[in-house]
Design a protein around this motif. Structure first.
Motif, mmCIF file in Angstrom:
data_model
loop_
_atom_site.group_PDB
_atom_site.id
_atom_site.type_symbol
_atom_site.label_atom_id
_atom_site.label_comp_id
_atom_site.label_asym_id
_atom_site.label_seq_id
_atom_site.Cartn_x
_atom_site.Cartn_y
_atom_site.Cartn_z
ATOM 1 N N PHE A 115 33.323 34.013 33.302
ATOM 2 C CA PHE A 115 32.517 33.302 34.286
ATOM 3 C C PHE A 115 31.394 32.534 33.594
ATOM 4 C CE2 PHE A 115 28.950 32.959 37.220
ATOM 5 C CZ PHE A 115 29.567 32.336 38.288
ATOM 6 N N GLY A 116 31.228 31.282 34.000
ATOM 7 C CA GLY A 116 30.187 30.445 33.423
ATOM 8 C C GLY A 116 30.647 29.622 32.247
ATOM 9 N N ALA A 117 31.886 29.880 31.747
ATOM 10 C CA ALA A 117 32.362 29.141 30.577
ATOM 11 C C ALA A 117 32.658 27.694 30.916
ATOM 12 C CB ALA A 117 33.607 29.809 30.000
ATOM 13 N N GLY A 118 32.978 27.411 32.175
ATOM 14 C CA GLY A 118 33.256 26.045 32.608
ATOM 15 C C GLY A 118 32.308 25.635 33.709
ATOM 16 N N ALA A 128 33.692 29.861 46.342
ATOM 17 C CA ALA A 128 34.979 29.691 47.015
ATOM 18 C C ALA A 128 35.834 30.950 47.002
ATOM 19 C CB ALA A 128 35.752 28.545 46.361
ATOM 20 N N LEU A 129 35.661 31.809 45.977
ATOM 21 C CA LEU A 129 36.540 32.962 45.801
ATOM 22 C C LEU A 129 35.781 34.260 46.040
ATOM 23 C CD1 LEU A 129 38.351 31.844 42.516
ATOM 24 C CD2 LEU A 129 39.096 31.477 44.874
ATOM 25 N N ARG A 130 36.346 35.123 46.851
ATOM 26 C CA ARG A 130 35.767 36.450 47.093
ATOM 27 C C ARG A 130 36.476 37.451 46.194
ATOM 28 N NH1 ARG A 130 35.558 33.628 51.759
ATOM 29 N NH2 ARG A 130 33.608 33.703 52.943
ATOM 30 N N VAL A 131 35.767 37.868 45.138
ATOM 31 C CA VAL A 131 36.340 38.779 44.156
ATOM 32 C C VAL A 131 35.475 40.030 44.071
ATOM 33 C CG1 VAL A 131 37.441 36.946 42.814
ATOM 34 C CG2 VAL A 131 35.085 37.608 42.291
ATOM 35 N N ASP A 132 35.997 41.040 43.368
ATOM 36 C CA ASP A 132 35.261 42.303 43.224
ATOM 37 C C ASP A 132 34.266 42.260 42.079
ATOM 38 O OD1 ASP A 132 36.698 44.184 45.218
ATOM 39 O OD2 ASP A 132 38.339 43.228 44.120
ATOM 40 N N GLY A 133 34.553 41.441 41.073
ATOM 41 C CA GLY A 133 33.663 41.398 39.925
ATOM 42 C C GLY A 133 33.880 40.147 39.100
ATOM 43 N N ILE A 134 32.910 39.860 38.242
ATOM 44 C CA ILE A 134 33.045 38.756 37.297
ATOM 45 C C ILE A 134 32.748 39.272 35.896
ATOM 46 C CG2 ILE A 134 32.351 37.031 39.011
ATOM 47 C CD1 ILE A 134 29.665 36.859 37.359
#
Length: 542
Positions: free
Chosen positions: A447-450, A459-465
C-alpha cells in the motif's frame, strides 16, 4: 452474361457502389447507387479523395497506401456529400489485381448492410486506458501475426508484418495532425483493424506485404511525411522467429516492453535483434509453463508478528524457483536460482500469472489439509495478483476452491499484489466481498507504492493493508515521510483496517511502528523466509 457482368454481379451482392480508379485515384467507372451523390453529379474526371468528406481523407489515403504492399485494404468509413446537403456514410474496401497495374477498385457498402460498422474507429484509444490495461488488444494483434495464413511470403502471397512506431515532438502537434495520423495508420493496417495505440507516442500495426517488407517500410515513412508527424519505426517479421506455441504471449510481452521503453526493446534494438528477442521471450514462456506443469517451485514462509508482543501472527507464503521443496542452506547450493521477483514479473507480463497463482494457492491448501488433527495449522497469507483477480475464469475457480475449503477460513488469507494493475476497482470489490463472505480475510499489499493507493483504500473494503517498506525506511530520516506514515496509519485505524509494516530490519524501526499504532510487522528483524510450516500442538493453544 459476360465475365465482367458476372464479376459486377458478385460485387453488387456485397456492396452498393463499385468504382474503378486510375493510379491518381481518379474515378474511371462508377456503378451502383451513385445517383444523388457527389459521384453521380460529377462533371468530368473526379478524384475519389475530392468526392468525400475532408475529415475522411486521411483514412482513405491510408487505405490507398496499404495497396502498395498488398492486394486488399479496408474497411474504412467514409462519407459522400449528397444533393440534399446530407453526408451519406459508407463502409469502403479497396483492392488491386496483379495483372492490372495502375488500376484500383473500391466497393462502398451502406452501413445498414455491414456487420462491423460499430468497430470502425475515428481515432485510436490508448491500450493503457482499457479496463484490462490493453491486454486483450495486444493479444488480438498478436493473433493476427500468428494465424496459419500469416507465414513468410511465397510467390507473392501476402504475409504479415509487425511495425512498431514512435512519434517524436508530440508537444508540437495539433489535434488535426494527431487525428489524421491515427486515421491513416488504422486504415493502412490489416483489415482496417490491425493498429493499436500502445501509449501517447507509441503504436503497433499489422500489415500485409507481398514482398520483403520494403513496400511496408516505405509506406510507414510516407505516413510521417503525409501527416507532418516525425516517426521512428521498425518493421519486423515474427513468422521468421516464431514456430512454437505461446507465440502470442511472447509477442504481447515484447509489445509491453516496447511500450514501457524497457532496456533492449527500443526501436533500434528491435530493428536489429527482433528475432533473438522474441525467441528468448518465447523460450521463457515455454520454460515457465514447464515450471507450472512440473510444479518446479517451492514455498517458503516469512513470519508476520504482532508488534505488541513480537509473537508470530501469521506467515506470508513466498515462491522460490529451481529449488526442491524443503532444501535450504548447503543443500540448495549450485547454479544461481532465478530471481523470484523477475520470474513472477515475467508471468505478470505474459498473462501466465493467473495459472501460477492458482498453482500456489492449491499447494498451500493441500499443505494445510495435510496437517493432522493433533496440530493446529499456522495462519498463512497467499499472494494473488490484481491481474489474476480481473480474470473471470480465475475468480470463478478461486471462489469454488475457497468454498470447498471454507473450514480453513481462519487459517488462510489473501494478499492482493500488483494493485496498480487494477483497472476496475468496483468489479474487484464484488470479488472481495464474496471472499470475505466465505470467512477469508483480504489484505492489500504494498500500500502506498503507487499513486492509486489511497484511491483503492476508498474503493475497496479490505481487512488489512501492508504498508510499502519504503515508507518505513524513509520515515526515520524524514519528518515529512513520518507525517505521511502517521496519517496513513491513523486513517486505517479510523476505518477499522489492520496495518502491517514491511521491511522492518532494526529495533528502532519496530519501536517507531509501535508508537504509531501499527498492528503487525514483517522483515528480517523477525525472520527470513524459511521452508516448512510451523505447527503447534492443539493442547498448547487450548
Amino acid at each position: 452474361m459476360t465475365v465482367p457482368d458476372r464479376f459486377l454481379g458478385v460485387a453488387f451482392a456485397a456492396g452498393d457502389i463499385v468504382l474503378e480508379l486510375d493510379s491518381d485515384y481518379r474515378i474511371l467507372h462508377a456503378d451502383g447507387a451513385v445517383t444523388g451523390t457527389a459521384l453521380g453529379g460529377a462533371k468530368g474526371p473526379l478524384a475519389l479523395p475530392d468526392a468525400i468528406a475532408a475529415d475522411d481523407r486521411p483514412a482513405l489515403h491510408g487505405a490507398f497506401d496499404a495497396l502498395s504492399s498488398t492486394f486488399r485494404s479496408g474497411p474504412i468509413r467514409l462519407r459522400l456529400p449528397c444533393d440534399d446537403g446530407e453526408m451519406r456514410p459508407f463502409i469502403a474496401n479497396f483492392g488491386r489485381l496483379p495483372h492490372r497495374d495502375g488500376r484500383y477498385y473500391a466497393l462502398l457498402t451502406s452501413p445498414a448492410h455491414y456487420g462491423t460498422t460499430a468497430s470502425l474507429i475515428d481515432h485510436l484509444v490508448s491500450a493503457r486506458n482499457r479496463p484490462d490495461g490493453g491486454r486483450a488488444m495486444l493479444e488480438r494483434l498478436a493473433r493476427l501475426l500468428t494465424e496459419p495464413s500469416a507465414g513468410p511470403a511465397d510467390d507473392g502471397v501476402p504475409h504479415r508484418l509487425l511495425t512498431v512506431l514512435e512519434t517524436l515532438g508530440d508537444d508540437d502537434l495539433n489535434d488535426a495532425q494527431v487525428r489524421a495520423f491515427e486515421q491513416r495508420l488504422s486504415a493502412m493496417s490489416l483489415g482496417g483493424q490491425g493498429a493499436i495505440k500502445l501509449s501517447d507516442h507509441r503504436f503497433a500495426v499489422v500489415q500485409e506485404d507481398t514482398g520483403d517488407g520494403a513496400a511496408t517500410r516505405a509506406m510507414i515513412a510516407g505516413l510521417g511525411e503525409a501527416t507532418g508527424v516525425d516517426v521512428r519505426s521498425a518493421t519486423l517479421d515474427p513468422s521468421r522467429a516464431l514456430d512454437r506455441e505461446d507465440a502470442v504471449r511472447a509477442i504481447v510481452y515484447c509489445l509491453q516492453q516496447f511500450t514501457e521503453d524497457a532496456q533492449g526493446f527500443d526501436i533500434d534494438s528491435l530493428s536489429t535483434n527482433f528475432a533473438s528477442v522474441i525467441r528468448e521471450a518465447n523460450d521463457n514462456v515455454s520454460q515457465f509453463r514447464r515450471v507450472l506443469s512440473e510444479g518446479a517451485f517451492s514455498l517458503v514462509f516469512q513470519p508476520i508478528v504482532t508488534l505488541a508482543n513480537g509473537m508470530p501472527h501469521h506467515y506470508e507464503v513466498l515462491a522460490r524457483f529451481d529449488q526442491t521443496e524443503g532444501q535450504t542452506g548447503s543443500q540448495a547450493n549450485g547454479p544461481a536460482r532465478p530471481s523470484p521477483y523477475a520470474t513472477i514479473a515475467f508471468a505478470e507480463r505474459t498473462g501466465l500469472i493467473a495459472e501460477f497463482d492458482r498453482a500456489v494457492i492449491t499447494r498451500v491448501i493441500d499443505k494445510l489439509n495435510q496437517i493432522d488433527d493433533r496440530h493446529r495449522p499456522p495462519r498463512v497469507a497467499v499472494n494473488i495478483s490484481g491481474r489474476s483477480l480481473q480474470s473471470d475464469p480465475f475468480v470463478t475457480q478461486l471462489l469454488r476452491q475457497l468454498a470447498r475449503h471454507q473450514r480453513l477460513s481462519d487459517r488462510l488469507s489473501l494478499e492482493i499484489t500488483e494493485s496498480a494493475e487494477i483497472k476496475a476497482p468496483e468489479t474487484l470489490q464484488s470479488t472481495i466481498n464474496r471472499v470475505r463472505d466465505l470467512g477469508f480475510k483480504v489484505y492489500l499489499d504494498d500500500f502506498g507504492a503507487g499513486g492509486a493507493g489511497f484511491r483503492y483504500l476508498k474503493a475497496l473494503r479490505v481487512d488489512g493493508i501492508k504498508i510499502d517498506g519504503s515508507y518505513i525506511r524513509d520515515a526515520q530520516r524524514s519528518h515529512r515521510d513520518h507525517a505521511f506514515l502517521r496519517c496513513m496509519v491513523g486513517l486505517c485505524r479510523d476505518l477499522d483496517i489492520k496495518t502491517v509494516g514491511e521491511w522492518v530490519e532494526t529495533p528502532e524501526q519496530a519501536a517507531m511502528l509501535r508508537g504509531l499504532g501499527v498492528d503487525y510487522a514483517q522483515g528480517f528483524l523477525y525472520g527470513h523466509p524459511q521452508p516448512g510450516l510451523k505447527v503447534t500442538p492443539r493442547s498448547a493453544v487450548g
